[in-house]
Write an enzyme that holds these catalytic residues in place. Structure first.
Site, short mmCIF file in Angstrom:
data_model
loop_
_atom_site.label_atom_id
_atom_site.label_comp_id
_atom_site.label_asym_id
_atom_site.label_seq_id
_atom_site.Cartn_x
_atom_site.Cartn_y
_atom_site.Cartn_z
N GLY A 87 0.83 -1.21 0.00
CA GLY A 87 0.00 0.00 0.00
C GLY A 87 0.86 1.25 0.00
O GLY A 87 2.08 1.17 -0.23
N CYS A 88 0.21 2.37 0.27
CA CYS A 88 0.90 3.67 0.25
C CYS A 88 2.25 3.59 0.97
O CYS A 88 2.32 3.22 2.13
CB CYS A 88 0.01 4.72 0.93
N PHE A 89 3.31 3.94 0.27
CA PHE A 89 4.65 3.74 0.83
C PHE A 89 4.99 4.62 2.02
O PHE A 89 5.91 4.30 2.78
CB PHE A 89 5.74 3.79 -0.24
#
Ligand code: MHO
Length: 150
Positions: free
Chosen positions: A11-13
């Site tokens: 997911g979002c880093f």
């Protein structure tokens, strides 16, 4: 000091980088893009789904302080590996769940741990793909250590 690499997409880093930075034994964690086809992808291109990359985090760790297996367990704990091409509110192929292995040993560990975890999610299935690590493109400076920004 021994150093090893590990790369994960979960997911979002921003959050993934922060979670691994906070993990003892992790020396460095960098946000970037992996598993796509274009060169020098930008955040905008990746977000638009034009390049096939997953938001990824490349980790440098000290294998005497933390094992690769422990990192894989951490990876599974910090996201929901049953979600397909999304993670929570973030939807798109760039948020898919991937373990990018850097050696045959890492591959074996990743496959074993993912299999071990699978029953825990029943009746859902683990969507995490386990792929060889290819080129990792470092994300724009703006995305590094994003979670620490005021
Ligand atoms: N929904 C998030 C995704 C950011 S992450 C770096 C946002 O745009 O705030 O993909």
């Amino acid at each position: 000091m021994n150093r090893e690499k590990a790369t994960f997409a979960a997911g979002c880093f921003w959050g993934v980088e922060a979670a691994f930075r906070a993990t003892p034994g992790v020396i460095d964690a960098v946000s970037g893009y992996s598993g796509g086809h274009a060169e020098h992808p930008t955040y905008e291109q990746v977000c638009a789904g034009q390049t096939g990359h997953a938001e990824s985090v490349k980790i440098t760790f000290d294998p005497d302080k933390i094992s690769y297996e422990a990192l894989v367990r951490r990876f599974l704990a910090i996201h929901d590996p049953t979600q397909v091409n999304r993670q929570g509110p973030d939807v798109g192929e760039q948020y898919r769940s991937v373990i990018f292995y850097h050696s045959p040993e890492q591959r074996e560990i990743a496959e074993r741990v993912a299999k071990e975890f699978a029953p825990q999610y029943y009746p859902k299935t683990v969507a995490t793909s386990i792929e060889p690590a290819g080129i990792f493109w470092r994300a724009e400076d703006y995305h590094q250590r994003y979670a620490e920004k005021p």
